[in-house]
Design an enzyme around this catalytic site. Structure first.
Site, PDB file in Angstrom:
ATOM      1  N   CYS A  25       2.343  -1.045   2.443  1.00 51.20           N
ATOM      2  CA  CYS A  25       1.677  -0.162   3.412  1.00 51.20           C
ATOM      3  C   CYS A  25       1.574  -0.835   4.773  1.00 51.20           C
ATOM      4  O   CYS A  25       1.555  -0.169   5.798  1.00 51.20           O
ATOM      5  CB  CYS A  25       0.294   0.210   2.903  1.00 51.20           C
ATOM      6  SG  CYS A  25      -0.708  -1.233   2.497  1.00 51.20           S
ATOM      7  N   GLU A  29       6.409   7.411   7.345  1.00 48.54           N
ATOM      8  CA  GLU A  29       6.376   6.201   6.519  1.00 48.54           C
ATOM      9  C   GLU A  29       7.552   6.243   5.548  1.00 48.54           C
ATOM     10  O   GLU A  29       7.612   7.114   4.683  1.00 48.54           O
ATOM     11  CB  GLU A  29       5.066   6.114   5.725  1.00 48.54           C
ATOM     12  CG  GLU A  29       4.983   4.824   4.930  1.00 48.54           C
ATOM     13  CD  GLU A  29       3.794   4.750   3.977  1.00 48.54           C
ATOM     14  OE1 GLU A  29       3.523   5.751   3.276  1.00 48.54           O
ATOM     15  OE2 GLU A  29       3.167   3.683   3.915  1.00 48.54           O
ATOM     16  N   GLU A  51      -7.327   4.042   0.767  1.00 51.26           N
ATOM     17  CA  GLU A  51      -6.405   3.140   1.467  1.00 51.26           C
ATOM     18  C   GLU A  51      -5.018   3.765   1.357  1.00 51.26           C
ATOM     19  O   GLU A  51      -4.434   3.805   0.273  1.00 51.26           O
ATOM     20  CB  GLU A  51      -6.458   1.749   0.836  1.00 51.26           C
ATOM     21  CG  GLU A  51      -7.835   1.137   1.022  1.00 51.26           C
ATOM     22  CD  GLU A  51      -7.959  -0.293   0.540  1.00 51.26           C
ATOM     23  OE1 GLU A  51      -7.108  -0.744  -0.237  1.00 51.26           O
ATOM     24  OE2 GLU A  51      -8.922  -0.954   0.949  1.00 51.26           O
ATOM     25  N   LYS A 103      -6.783   3.656 -13.403  1.00 55.50           N
ATOM     26  CA  LYS A 103      -5.520   4.329 -13.720  1.00 55.50           C
ATOM     27  C   LYS A 103      -4.410   3.710 -12.883  1.00 55.50           C
ATOM     28  O   LYS A 103      -4.311   3.946 -11.676  1.00 55.50           O
ATOM     29  CB  LYS A 103      -5.574   5.839 -13.429  1.00 55.50           C
ATOM     30  CG  LYS A 103      -4.375   6.534 -14.071  1.00 55.50           C
ATOM     31  CD  LYS A 103      -4.052   7.881 -13.476  1.00 55.50           C
ATOM     32  CE  LYS A 103      -3.047   7.835 -12.377  1.00 55.50           C
ATOM     33  NZ  LYS A 103      -1.730   7.240 -12.721  1.00 55.50           N
TER      34      LYS A 103
HETATM   35  P1  NAD Z   1       0.835   8.033  -4.842  1.00 53.43           P
HETATM   36  O1  NAD Z   1      -0.216   8.646  -3.985  1.00 53.43           O
HETATM   37  O2  NAD Z   1       2.002   8.835  -5.231  1.00 53.43           O
HETATM   38  O3  NAD Z   1       0.197   7.529  -6.218  1.00 53.43           O
HETATM   39  C1  NAD Z   1      -0.868   6.603  -6.239  1.00 53.43           C
HETATM   40  C2  NAD Z   1      -1.678   6.841  -7.490  1.00 53.43           C
HETATM   41  O4  NAD Z   1      -2.303   8.121  -7.398  1.00 53.43           O
HETATM   42  C3  NAD Z   1      -0.865   6.846  -8.775  1.00 53.43           C
HETATM   43  O5  NAD Z   1      -1.624   6.151  -9.758  1.00 53.43           O
HETATM   44  C4  NAD Z   1      -0.741   8.332  -9.085  1.00 53.43           C
HETATM   45  O6  NAD Z   1      -0.580   8.602 -10.452  1.00 53.43           O
HETATM   46  C5  NAD Z   1      -2.065   8.852  -8.582  1.00 53.43           C
HETATM   47  N1  NAD Z   1      -2.075  10.277  -8.237  1.00 53.43           N
HETATM   48  C6  NAD Z   1      -1.052  11.018  -7.723  1.00 53.43           C
HETATM   49  N2  NAD Z   1      -1.473  12.293  -7.511  1.00 53.43           N
HETATM   50  C7  NAD Z   1      -2.767  12.338  -7.884  1.00 53.43           C
HETATM   51  C8  NAD Z   1      -3.747  13.371  -7.910  1.00 53.43           C
HETATM   52  N3  NAD Z   1      -3.488  14.628  -7.497  1.00 53.43           N
HETATM   53  N4  NAD Z   1      -4.991  13.069  -8.359  1.00 53.43           N
HETATM   54  C9  NAD Z   1      -5.287  11.825  -8.756  1.00 53.43           C
HETATM   55  N5  NAD Z   1      -4.402  10.810  -8.788  1.00 53.43           N
HETATM   56  C10 NAD Z   1      -3.157  11.054  -8.332  1.00 53.43           C
HETATM   57  O7  NAD Z   1       1.237   6.685  -4.094  1.00 53.43           O
HETATM   58  P2  NAD Z   1       2.391   5.668  -4.521  1.00 53.43           P
HETATM   59  O8  NAD Z   1       3.698   6.306  -4.221  1.00 53.43           O
HETATM   60  O9  NAD Z   1       2.109   5.124  -5.878  1.00 53.43           O
HETATM   61  O10 NAD Z   1       2.122   4.468  -3.506  1.00 53.43           O
HETATM   62  C11 NAD Z   1       2.730   4.329  -2.267  1.00 53.43           C
HETATM   63  C12 NAD Z   1       1.739   4.670  -1.166  1.00 53.43           C
HETATM   64  O11 NAD Z   1       0.595   3.825  -1.240  1.00 53.43           O
HETATM   65  C13 NAD Z   1       2.320   4.452   0.218  1.00 53.43           C
HETATM   66  O12 NAD Z   1       2.003   5.542   1.044  1.00 53.43           O
HETATM   67  C14 NAD Z   1       1.596   3.197   0.694  1.00 53.43           C
HETATM   68  O13 NAD Z   1       1.511   3.076   2.095  1.00 53.43           O
HETATM   69  C15 NAD Z   1       0.267   3.348   0.052  1.00 53.43           C
HETATM   70  N6  NAD Z   1      -0.427   2.055  -0.019  1.00 53.43           N
HETATM   71  C16 NAD Z   1      -1.498   1.838   0.802  1.00 53.43           C
HETATM   72  C17 NAD Z   1      -2.164   0.626   0.788  1.00 53.43           C
HETATM   73  C18 NAD Z   1      -3.340   0.370   1.689  1.00 53.43           C
HETATM   74  O14 NAD Z   1      -4.059  -0.596   1.450  1.00 53.43           O
HETATM   75  N7  NAD Z   1      -3.568   1.171   2.718  1.00 53.43           N
HETATM   76  C19 NAD Z   1      -1.738  -0.368  -0.103  1.00 53.43           C
HETATM   77  C20 NAD Z   1      -0.649  -0.124  -0.927  1.00 53.43           C
HETATM   78  C21 NAD Z   1      -0.001   1.112  -0.885  1.00 53.43           C
END
Ligand code: NAD
Length: 481
Positions: free
Chosen positions: A288, A382, A254, A178
């Protein structure tokens, strides 16, 4: 009526389809602020169909049974097709999230390398044998775990997907991916290419939708999946962790970061400035791993800051789709509101914006903050944007303590020409990855991940194998004496 927007469907059981109820959502190009593509707005029913397809492909299909060599050949064909389609894939990410084209092309190359690397890794990685002296012999097997849910964020749409999906597939699992709702299109192009490369139907499924009460929730609450791998925000990670616990499904998380970047007075300044710029302004800071807390030893603080600000101001801002643009807009209106909201807190919390601030449209320019107290929001939370807080530092012990004073334990950078100090400080920094005199360089065999608010578990090389397989011990009697 204008022209219809290009459509990128769900890919379920090898067929590109609409959502079950026909609902669609739009992907908005954050530079033009206009929709440019449509995808299904999936829901629970779509997620169930995708899981059922992946389940059939795993339980009855050839993918887990065809052997490493055949899978390796298909995965390599897929990687080659990705390279052939670099411009199409890169443009999809550029339009979905405003990533400058050169960076998006770089992501495609790294994504193809993820596919090739994990195909090779699975092909050549030996299992262990445990010769026993009791008339028995033991060995390990690493069998595919089953159906994998992969949920990815919007900041590296193709790269994050390939980082998760490649090892899962190489080890014989089937996947439901997804992508984030803001960046849905490259995953579809990628899955079309998988079918073209000869990947059997149902092995890689893509469903679009939202998180809560939508496909995301359904994919994490289903008892029919065997692994969940998630990259995204720390808060979402906690929700997904609970969902996984409900079915006792192993989960890899992650999550967010607040990376410290430590520059010692004996650093090569040109190198330190150039990497520190990359560390916070690449991908408009939506990384991130971003070096968003910059600690510079006092002896070189003023000189470093002058050079750093000059380099930030010299970045080529503009349309992500135009060659040569280094820095563009933030990925969405929602994210622009979040990042610009942090700028409003800077002076209230006692800091000062040295350069940067709001740009055109949904842009926050490369922003450098000084004088912010350690408990200011911009120092602790963050921001996930092009905003760096710079602090002077004195001793090695002091800077290590400052760097480690965070709930996010993901990565850190340090710049020094003193070899002993490099090893000493790298050992003391709390981080899943420490970069010395560089940033963002990866060896895919190495562990990648964090702890605290940055996640649970490690992926990469054998760490991915551990997660995406069921390790099994076989113990045989070889002598009846
Ligand atoms: P997000 O958590 O809002 O969304 C990520 C994904 O999760 C999306 O596909 C979203 O639709 C899905 N999602 C949201 N709520 C959900 C739920 N309740 N159940 C299941 N799926 C759900 O994150 P974002 O805003 O897309 O990404 C940014 C974040 O990602 C930042 O915090 C960044 O640091 C982190 N990030 C971490 C890494 C790493 O390797 N540690 C890498 C890239 C990004």
């Amino acid at each position: 009526m204008g022209d219809a927007l290009p459509f990128f469907g769900n890919i379920i059981d090898g067929v590109e389809v609409e959502a079950v109820d026909g609902a669609r959502m739009q992907s908005v190009d954050p530079y033009t602020r206009e929709p440019w593509a449509e995808v299904p707005l999936g829901g629970q029913a779509d997620a169930q169909l995708a899981i059922a397809a992946a389940r059939r492909a795993f339980d009855e299909g050839e993918w887990p049974r065809m052997g490493f060599e055949k899978r390796h050949a298909i995965l390599h064909r897929w990687a080659a097709l990705m390279i052939e389609h670099t411009d199409e894939l890169a443009m999809a990410d550029a339009r979905d999230m405003g990533k400058p084209l050169a960076q998006a092309r770089h992501d495609v190359a790294r994504s193809a390398w993820n596919v090739r690397f994990f195909a090779d890794h699975a092909l050549v990685t030996p299992a262990e044998t445990y010769p026993m002296d009791s008339g028995h012999h033991a060995y390990s097997r690493f069998d595919p775990a089953g159906v994998v849910t992969a949920i990815t964020p919007w900041n590296f749409p193709l790269m994050m997907a390939s980082w998760k999906v490649s090892p899962a597939l190489a080890w014989g699992n089937t996947v439901v991916l997804k992508p984030a709702e803001d960046t849905p299109t490259s995953a579809v192009i990628w899955a079309r290419l998988a079918l073209e490369a000869g990947m059997p139907a149902g092995v890689l499924n893509v469903v679009h939708g939202l998180g809560p009460d939508s496909t995301g929730q359904a994919l994490t609450e289903s008892p029919d999946v065997d692994r969940i791998t998630f990259t995204g925000e720390s808060g979402t990670g906690k929700i997904i962790s609970k969902a996984a616990a409900g079915n006792l499904i192993p989960v890899s998380l992650e999550l967010g970061g607040k990376g410290a970047n430590v520059v010692f007075a004996d650093a090569d300044l040109d190198n330190a400035v150039s990497w520190s710029i990359q560390a916070i302004f690449r991908n408009a800071g939506q990384v991130c791993l971003a070096g968003s807390r910059l600690y510079v030893q006092r002896e070189i603080y003023n000189e470093f800051l002058d050079r750093f600000v000059a380099a930030a101001e010299a970045m080529k801002l503009g349309d992500p789709k135009v060659e040569g643009t280094e820095f563009s807009v933030l990925a969405s209106k929602e994210h622009f509101d979040k990042v610009s909201g942090y700028l409003d807190t800077v002076e209230l919390d006692g800091g000062k914006i040295l350069t940067g601030g709001l740009g055109e449209g949904w842009q926050v320019r490369p922003t450098v903050i000084v004088n912010a107290p350690a408990d200011a929001r911009v120092c602790r939370e963050e921001i996930f944007g092009p905003v760096v807080v710079v602090h002077p530092s004195d001793t090695e012990d002091e800077v290590v303590a400052l760097a480690n004073d965070t709930r996010y334990v993901l990565n850190a950078m340090l710049f020094t020409e003193n070899l002993s100090r490099a090893h000493r400080v790298a050992a003391k920094l709390k981080a899943g990855t420490v970069w010395v005199n560089c940033f963002f360089i990866r060896d895919l065999r190495a562990p990648f991940g964090g702890v605290g608010d940055s996640g649970v578990g490690r992926e990469g090389g054998s760490f991915s194998r551990e997660f995406f397989t069921e390790p099994k011990a076989v113990v045989m009697q070889i002598s009846k004496d």
